[in-house]
Design an enzyme around this catalytic site. Structure first.
Site, mmCIF file in Angstrom:
data_model
loop_
_atom_site.group_PDB
_atom_site.id
_atom_site.type_symbol
_atom_site.label_atom_id
_atom_site.label_comp_id
_atom_site.label_asym_id
_atom_site.label_seq_id
_atom_site.Cartn_x
_atom_site.Cartn_y
_atom_site.Cartn_z
ATOM 1 C CG HIS A 128 -18.941 -25.096 21.619
ATOM 2 N ND1 HIS A 128 -19.403 -23.831 21.527
ATOM 3 C CD2 HIS A 128 -18.089 -25.109 20.567
ATOM 4 C CE1 HIS A 128 -18.505 -23.305 20.937
ATOM 5 N NE2 HIS A 128 -17.688 -24.142 20.300
ATOM 6 C CD GLN A 208 -17.147 -29.795 14.909
ATOM 7 O OE1 GLN A 208 -16.509 -30.136 14.182
ATOM 8 N NE2 GLN A 208 -16.764 -28.376 15.518
ATOM 9 C CE LYS A 231 -18.141 -25.155 13.740
ATOM 10 N NZ LYS A 231 -16.590 -24.800 14.497
ATOM 11 C CB CYS A 369 -15.542 -23.375 23.091
ATOM 12 S SG CYS A 369 -14.857 -21.888 22.429
#
Lengths: 411, 136
Positions: A128, A208, A231, A369
């Site tokens: 990212h 993630q 997240k 991104c």
């Protein structure tokens, strides 16, 4: 793959805890497939935030009054909760940040101070922008060198190239656990082990992964681990940086201000102990506390069952998408979380995303991104669908129907 | 038709549809009609880089009036550009610089002109007006 009535009930039970899922978007039931961007929030987290401001709000670590003491306790309990969930060695290794980006910047700034010209940092081609740009800033400040591990066409990291890049000048390997744009899971255990052989430290970008994988920090043995609260069912504006205490102790403070000091005078200022040394100023108190609640929520789930469910959603959606002849999926490794990045023929992802939105389906379009990955595949961007624990196969059916309708209009 | 009348005509066209998908079908058809800048004629200085889609814009001033040519890699963006061009082409620079572009909001496409949309359209409208001001 058939859903059992038991697993269907379990998902319905989870869904009922997320108030936003009953929202209508453009007159249709919301289908939220943008979980890699941010997860939705369960009622317990939302209630905690409301309750905090209604009944508990006070500044922490300084007041002698009861409210301040209670807020401090709640904040530190949240830290403890997160620390035990992730199996850190001690609570003082858990530093509250604004999020993943903030955590990486902290390390680049502070750990970066310990680096010398010609030292090398290894990142991968699938990072990212948040795990690229802080190092580029450090590169121009400290004259260090950035080395980039390439990826294969499948989206998997080129491990052989990684080993070839490792050498005694490598001081840090900063790599994502799971690619945000492709969903590929990196073999981080192997990467950590190999990096340590040459004496390099390892930073894992877990933005993630915490929501999809069970993380055991001591077993992983990484030196730093960062992730974002929003997240993992928690609020925005709060995240965590884990660092091994022996490293955090020798790193200089990142920002100066209140809370991070032991004693201030114009002659000499001394700094507070961990984790407070890295937490200057009044923190996002409610964010930290509600993030603790988010981890209570995760703990209340049958995590393995959730993982199986997400994997089933992934396989089900992949099969449906692969049946559409013009679809090309990027990131074809079998080792993936519930993320699918794809394009449809020559249609621009923006057009598909716009028409899906009008049909109530929230997806992400663009470069996510990760422009270097898009350059690698020579595409302007992709459509990314990412599933969470509360999504269902019925929603995938509706999404595929909406996608087919969009393709028909755009072709 | 003057600037206001042209905009009202578009609003009327769109009012025939209740369903969002039908409105978008119309936008997509308009996108296919647009007078494009051929690829070999595209110049870097015409490019407006959006986060999602890209837009090329070329402005001409002729006989006291403005004429625009544009293109985009996304068809919906192109359709919206074609609406803008329909309204703005052949108008005096003064009109373009000063008059309000109200139809976008009226037909419910303002989200495409919000800065968060990142499709290059906001910047394009700004540039269309600036190019008009240069000849004003």
């Amino acid at each position: 793959m058939k859903e059992t009535s038991q697993s269907r009930r379990a998902v319905q039970d989870i869904r009922s805890q997320f108030p936003i899922l009953t929202q209508k978007i453009n007159g249709r039931d919301l289908i939220y497939f943008d979980n890699a961007a941010t997860s939705q929030k369960p009622s317990v987290v939302i209630d905690k935030i409301k309750n905090y401001y209604e009944k508990e709000n006070a500044n922490i670590h300084r007041g002698v009054h009861s409210l301040s003491q209670e807020a401090t306790t709640a904040y530190e309990q949240a830290r403890h909760k997160i620390s035990s969930y992730l199996n850190a060695k001690s609570d003082s290794e858990i530093i509250f940040t604004k999020g993943t980006t903030d955590g990486i910047n902290l390390i680049a700034s502070s750990f970066g101070e310990l680096l010398n010209p010609e030292d090398e940092i290894i990142i991968s081609a699938m990072e990212h922008h948040s795990n690229i740009v802080p190092w580029q800033l450090l590169e121009s400040r400290k004259k260090i060198k950035i080395k980039v591990v390439p990826i294969h066409k499948t989206g998997e990291i080129d491990l052989e190239a990684f080993e070839n890049l490792l050498n005694e000048k490598t001081k840090l390997v900063s790599i994502t656990h799971i690619s945000n744009s492709l969903g590929i899971i990196n073999p981080i255990k192997e990467i950590i082990r190999k990096s340590h052989v040459v004496g390099a430290k390892v930073l894992i970008d877990g933005a993630q992964s915490v929501q999809h994988e069970k993380i055991d920090l001591q077993e992983l043995n990484c030196d730093f681990f960062v992730f974002s609260g929003h997240k993992v069912y928690g609020p925005t504006g709060v995240g965590v940086l884990y660092g091994k205490s022996e490293l955090l102790n020798i790193m200089p403070p990142y920002q100066g201000g209140g809370d991070m000091i032991e004693k201030v005078s114009f002659e000499k200022t001394t700094f507070n102990v961990l984790p407070f040394k890295f937490e200057a100023g009044t923190p996002n108190i409610v964010g930290g506390i509600a993030l603790g609640t988010a981890f209570d929520f995760i703990d209340s789930l049958n995590f393995e069952q959730c993982q199986v469910h997400e994997l089933e959603l992934l396989r089900y959606a992949e099969a449906q998408l692969n049946a559409i002849p013009t679809i090309k999926i990027f990131g074809t490794s079998k080792n993936k979380t519930s993320v699918i990045s794809f394009n449809v023929g020559d249609i621009h992802p923006f057009d598909i995303g716009t028409l899906l939105d009008k049909q109530g389906v929230a997806v992400r379009t663009g470069h996510h991104c990760t422009q270097p990955i898009m350059d690698f595949y020579q595409i302007p961007g992709t459509i990314r669908v990412s599933f969470g624990i509360y999504n269902t196969k019925d929603e995938i059916d509706l999404f595929v129907a909406a996608l087919n309708k969009s393709i028909q209009i755009l072709s | 038709m003057n600037y206001t009348e042209k905009q009202n005509a578009i609003i009327e066209d769109f009012s025939l549809f209740d369903d969002w998908m039908e409105k978008y079908e119309l936008i997509i058809d308009l996108g296919k009609e647009i007078e494009m800048i051929p690829n070999q004629d595209k110049r870097d200085e015409q490019l407006i880089e959006g986060c999602q889609s890209r837009v090329w814009l070329k402005s001409n001033y002729k006989d006291g009036k403005m004429f625009y040519f544009a293109d985009s890699d996304a068809i919906i963006t192109k359709g919206i550009i074609s609406l803008l061009i329909k309204v703005m082409n052949g108008e005096e620079p003064k009109t373009i610089a000063k008059e309000d572009l109200f139809f976008i909001k009226e037909i419910g496409l303002q989200e495409h002109l919000s800065p968060t949309r990142a499709n290059g359209l906001v910047e394009m409208v700004k540039r269309m007006k600036l190019d008009a001001i240069k000849n004003y």
